[in-house]
Scaffold this motif. Structure first.
Motif, PDB file in Angstrom:
ATOM      1  N   PRO A  23       0.879  -1.160  -0.200  1.00  0.00           N
ATOM      2  CA  PRO A  23       0.093  -0.068  -0.071  1.00  0.00           C
ATOM      3  C   PRO A  23       0.647   1.122  -0.066  1.00  0.00           C
ATOM      4  O   PRO A  23       0.272   2.324  -0.512  1.00  0.00           O
ATOM      5  N   ARG A  24       2.165   1.276   0.599  1.00  0.00           N
ATOM      6  CA  ARG A  24       2.876   2.496   0.645  1.00  0.00           C
ATOM      7  C   ARG A  24       3.201   2.690  -0.759  1.00  0.00           C
ATOM      8  O   ARG A  24       3.312   3.892  -1.383  1.00  0.00           O
ATOM      9  N   LYS A  25       3.769   1.777  -1.707  1.00  0.00           N
ATOM     10  CA  LYS A  25       3.997   1.957  -3.055  1.00  0.00           C
ATOM     11  C   LYS A  25       2.505   2.523  -3.873  1.00  0.00           C
ATOM     12  O   LYS A  25       2.900   3.661  -4.669  1.00  0.00           O
ATOM     13  N   ALA A  26       1.628   2.011  -3.577  1.00  0.00           N
ATOM     14  CA  ALA A  26       0.449   2.522  -4.342  1.00  0.00           C
ATOM     15  C   ALA A  26      -0.021   4.209  -3.866  1.00  0.00           C
ATOM     16  O   ALA A  26      -0.127   4.847  -4.750  1.00  0.00           O
ATOM     17  N   ALA A  27       0.241   4.209  -2.652  1.00  0.00           N
ATOM     18  CA  ALA A  27      -0.204   5.623  -2.406  1.00  0.00           C
ATOM     19  C   ALA A  27       0.926   6.658  -2.677  1.00  0.00           C
ATOM     20  O   ALA A  27       0.623   7.660  -2.962  1.00  0.00           O
ATOM     21  N   GLU A  28       2.136   6.198  -3.018  1.00  0.00           N
ATOM     22  CA  GLU A  28       3.215   6.901  -3.552  1.00  0.00           C
ATOM     23  C   GLU A  28       2.896   7.420  -4.738  1.00  0.00           C
ATOM     24  O   GLU A  28       2.964   8.545  -5.256  1.00  0.00           O
ATOM     25  N   ILE A  29       2.510   6.366  -5.495  1.00  0.00           N
ATOM     26  CA  ILE A  29       2.039   6.532  -7.021  1.00  0.00           C
ATOM     27  C   ILE A  29       1.107   7.720  -7.192  1.00  0.00           C
ATOM     28  O   ILE A  29       1.009   8.522  -7.774  1.00  0.00           O
ATOM     29  N   TRP A  30      -0.073   7.470  -6.205  1.00  0.00           N
ATOM     30  CA  TRP A  30      -0.866   8.314  -6.322  1.00  0.00           C
ATOM     31  C   TRP A  30      -1.058   9.659  -5.901  1.00  0.00           C
ATOM     32  O   TRP A  30      -1.504  10.541  -6.352  1.00  0.00           O
ATOM     33  N   ARG A  31      -0.069   9.707  -5.049  1.00  0.00           N
ATOM     34  CA  ARG A  31       0.339  10.962  -4.401  1.00  0.00           C
ATOM     35  C   ARG A  31       1.000  11.898  -5.297  1.00  0.00           C
ATOM     36  O   ARG A  31       0.745  12.966  -5.497  1.00  0.00           O
ATOM     37  N   LEU A  32       2.135  11.258  -5.860  1.00  0.00           N
ATOM     38  CA  LEU A  32       2.802  11.900  -7.185  1.00  0.00           C
ATOM     39  C   LEU A  32       1.819  12.412  -8.283  1.00  0.00           C
ATOM     40  O   LEU A  32       2.097  13.516  -8.796  1.00  0.00           O
ATOM     41  N   GLU A  33       0.863  11.483  -8.647  1.00  0.00           N
ATOM     42  CA  GLU A  33      -0.040  11.916  -9.646  1.00  0.00           C
ATOM     43  C   GLU A  33      -1.073  13.038  -9.338  1.00  0.00           C
ATOM     44  O   GLU A  33      -1.099  13.741  -9.902  1.00  0.00           O
ATOM     45  N   PHE A  34      -1.647  13.028  -7.953  1.00  0.00           N
ATOM     46  CA  PHE A  34      -2.204  14.260  -7.477  1.00  0.00           C
ATOM     47  C   PHE A  34      -1.424  15.347  -7.566  1.00  0.00           C
ATOM     48  O   PHE A  34      -1.867  16.634  -7.991  1.00  0.00           O
ATOM     49  N   GLU A  35      -0.079  15.270  -7.024  1.00  0.00           N
ATOM     50  CA  GLU A  35       0.528  16.573  -7.119  1.00  0.00           C
ATOM     51  C   GLU A  35       0.833  16.983  -8.735  1.00  0.00           C
ATOM     52  O   GLU A  35       0.908  18.263  -8.709  1.00  0.00           O
ATOM     53  N   GLY A  36       1.074  16.008  -9.524  1.00  0.00           N
ATOM     54  CA  GLY A  36       1.345  16.457 -10.848  1.00  0.00           C
ATOM     55  C   GLY A  36      -0.088  17.205 -11.364  1.00  0.00           C
ATOM     56  O   GLY A  36       0.122  18.290 -11.976  1.00  0.00           O
ATOM     57  N   LEU A  37      -1.088  16.611 -11.267  1.00  0.00           N
ATOM     58  CA  LEU A  37      -2.380  17.164 -11.751  1.00  0.00           C
ATOM     59  C   LEU A  37      -2.694  18.449 -11.210  1.00  0.00           C
ATOM     60  O   LEU A  37      -3.218  19.432 -11.746  1.00  0.00           O
ATOM     61  N   ARG A  38      -2.351  18.479  -9.698  1.00  0.00           N
ATOM     62  CA  ARG A  38      -2.581  19.640  -8.899  1.00  0.00           C
ATOM     63  C   ARG A  38      -1.825  20.902  -9.552  1.00  0.00           C
ATOM     64  O   ARG A  38      -2.006  22.244  -9.813  1.00  0.00           O
ATOM     65  N   SER A  39      -0.470  20.675 -10.010  1.00  0.00           N
ATOM     66  CA  SER A  39       0.417  21.704 -10.390  1.00  0.00           C
ATOM     67  C   SER A  39      -0.141  22.311 -11.684  1.00  0.00           C
ATOM     68  O   SER A  39       0.108  23.328 -12.275  1.00  0.00           O
ATOM     69  N   VAL A  40      -0.972  21.510 -12.429  1.00  0.00           N
ATOM     70  CA  VAL A  40      -1.415  21.933 -13.924  1.00  0.00           C
ATOM     71  C   VAL A  40      -2.828  22.222 -13.839  1.00  0.00           C
ATOM     72  O   VAL A  40      -3.480  22.746 -14.910  1.00  0.00           O
ATOM     73  N   GLY A  41      -3.511  22.220 -12.531  1.00  0.00           N
ATOM     74  CA  GLY A  41      -4.682  22.724 -12.330  1.00  0.00           C
ATOM     75  C   GLY A  41      -5.699  21.902 -12.867  1.00  0.00           C
ATOM     76  O   GLY A  41      -6.829  22.278 -13.706  1.00  0.00           O
ATOM     77  N   GLY A  42      -5.402  20.541 -13.014  1.00  0.00           N
ATOM     78  CA  GLY A  42      -6.239  19.447 -13.469  1.00  0.00           C
ATOM     79  C   GLY A  42      -7.031  18.978 -12.405  1.00  0.00           C
ATOM     80  O   GLY A  42      -7.373  19.456 -11.196  1.00  0.00           O
ATOM     81  N   CYS A  43      -7.844  17.618 -12.849  1.00  0.00           N
ATOM     82  CA  CYS A  43      -8.820  17.026 -12.018  1.00  0.00           C
ATOM     83  C   CYS A  43      -8.235  15.845 -11.666  1.00  0.00           C
ATOM     84  O   CYS A  43      -7.840  14.616 -12.417  1.00  0.00           O
ATOM     85  N   PHE A  44      -7.734  15.468 -10.525  1.00  0.00           N
ATOM     86  CA  PHE A  44      -7.512  14.052  -9.835  1.00  0.00           C
ATOM     87  C   PHE A  44      -8.455  13.190  -9.534  1.00  0.00           C
ATOM     88  O   PHE A  44      -9.641  13.430  -8.755  1.00  0.00           O
ATOM     89  N   VAL A  45      -8.588  12.010 -10.447  1.00  0.00           N
ATOM     90  CA  VAL A  45      -9.691  11.061 -10.048  1.00  0.00           C
ATOM     91  C   VAL A  45      -9.291   9.669  -9.697  1.00  0.00           C
ATOM     92  O   VAL A  45      -8.645   9.115 -10.531  1.00  0.00           O
ATOM     93  N   LEU A  46      -9.288   9.316  -8.349  1.00  0.00           N
ATOM     94  CA  LEU A  46      -8.622   8.041  -7.971  1.00  0.00           C
ATOM     95  C   LEU A  46      -9.909   7.053  -8.115  1.00  0.00           C
ATOM     96  O   LEU A  46     -10.905   7.150  -7.509  1.00  0.00           O
ATOM     97  N   THR A  47      -9.531   5.901  -8.690  1.00  0.00           N
ATOM     98  CA  THR A  47     -10.497   4.840  -8.513  1.00  0.00           C
ATOM     99  C   THR A  47     -10.295   3.667  -7.602  1.00  0.00           C
ATOM    100  O   THR A  47      -9.084   3.146  -7.875  1.00  0.00           O
ATOM    101  N   ASN A  48     -10.822   3.489  -6.582  1.00  0.00           N
ATOM    102  CA  ASN A  48     -10.332   2.119  -5.727  1.00  0.00           C
ATOM    103  C   ASN A  48     -11.809   1.317  -5.718  1.00  0.00           C
ATOM    104  O   ASN A  48     -13.045   1.604  -5.939  1.00  0.00           O
ATOM    105  N   HIS A  49     -11.491   0.066  -5.444  1.00  0.00           N
ATOM    106  CA  HIS A  49     -12.317  -1.071  -5.421  1.00  0.00           C
ATOM    107  C   HIS A  49     -12.664  -1.312  -3.863  1.00  0.00           C
ATOM    108  O   HIS A  49     -11.570  -1.865  -3.346  1.00  0.00           O
ATOM    109  N   PRO A  50     -13.884  -1.352  -3.254  1.00  0.00           N
ATOM    110  CA  PRO A  50     -13.969  -1.668  -1.944  1.00  0.00           C
ATOM    111  C   PRO A  50     -13.330  -3.042  -1.450  1.00  0.00           C
ATOM    112  O   PRO A  50     -12.879  -3.496  -0.498  1.00  0.00           O
TER     113      PRO A  50
END
Length: 294
Positions: free
Chosen positions: A212-239
């Protein structure tokens, strides 16, 4: 010879004080994701139990986690899941989250005719409306596989948005048939927990289950990248995947971080799509490659 339509400038005006948007979304596939591949999987008790973990254990845990951070989300629910677990769907809606369409039996739409696909849309909408009191306005294609006729079918049925395409960082207006249109809220494979966690022998995955640490790291990096360009971060998780304790804990750290960013608007996709619609953007289409050009 076909040609690509020129892309508009990739920027949208978010609500005052916000430079980007984010939504934590959940696909409540449960057994439907496996049964759609082969109905014979119903005979595999252990496989069915793996999928049932989502509505039975994962969703209650995730709803509690989201409530701790006052985050409202969008849950994409196949019609069959709603039939099998109606109380779970009601609990999601009662907690203030959006219920959106994800097929009936998580049917992969590739190769479906317009008539077949329309029947799936209508059947799923009918079930969800019977539980929530309103027809869903959002759609996510199972496996994110739309047909070229899908946007028109959705627009004809009054859907506000789709979130199945991957060609932008920002939401946009997608031409849906001759007169219709949809807000498209882009997604991408890196922002999906299936690739990180899902392994079912003979069904899905390679057997490599990530930390989970690796997964969360990927998602946080993607979030910060989209945040920097004013985009929309949409994470998909399955319960049935991210509802497991260690994964839910790592996800909660990400939710807490995103929710703490004062310049990011965290909202259900319906609200994000409504905002995009209010901007009056010029709709655009995506051009199908012409085999004659191959």
């Amino acid at each position: 010879m076909s040609s690509l339509i020129s892309r508009p400038a990739e920027s949208v005006a978010w609500p005052p004080g916000k430079r980007a948007a984010a939504c934590f979304t959940f696909d409540v596939d449960a057994e439907s994701a496996v049964l759609s591949l082969d109905a014979a999987h119903a005979d595999r008790m252990s496989v069915m139990s793996h999928q049932a973990y989502g509505p039975l254990v994962g969703i209650p845990r995730l709803l509690t986690m989201l409530a701790r951070h006052d985050v409202r989300s969008t849950f994409f629910v196949p019609g069959y899941t709603a039939v099998r677990y109606p109380d779970v769907v009601r609990a999601i809606a009662d907690a203030g989250h959006e219920i959106a369409h994800h097929g009936y039996l998580h049917e992969i739409l590739t190769g479906k005719t317009a008539e077949q696909e329309g029947a799936i849309l209508d059947r799923g909408s009918e079930v969800l409306a019977s539980l929530t009191g309103e027809a869903p306005v959002g759609f996510r294609a199972p496996m994110w596989e739309l047909n070229w006729h899908s946007p028109a079918l959705l627009a004809e049925r009054g859907f506000l948005y789709d979130t199945s395409l991957m060609d932008a960082d920002h939401p946009y207006e997608l031409q849906g048939g001759t007169d219709g249109r949809l807000v498209e809220i882009p997604i991408q494979w890196a922002l999906d927990d299936w690739e990180q966690y899902c392994y079912l022998p003979d069904i899905s995955g390679t057997g490599l289950i990530e930390s989970p640490r690796k997964a969360a790291e990927i998602w946080r990096l993607e979030f910060e990248g989209l945040r920097s360009v004013g985009g929309c971060f949409v994470l998909t998780n399955h319960p049935f995947l991210s509802g497991r304790p260690s994964r839910a804990a790592a996800l909660e750290e990400l939710v807490e971080h995103v929710a703490s960013c004062s310049d990011v608007w965290v909202a259900p996709l319906r609200e994000i799509a409504t905002h995009i619609r209010s901007l009056g953007l010029q709709p655009r289409s995506i051009t199908r490659p012409d085999p004659a050009d191959f």
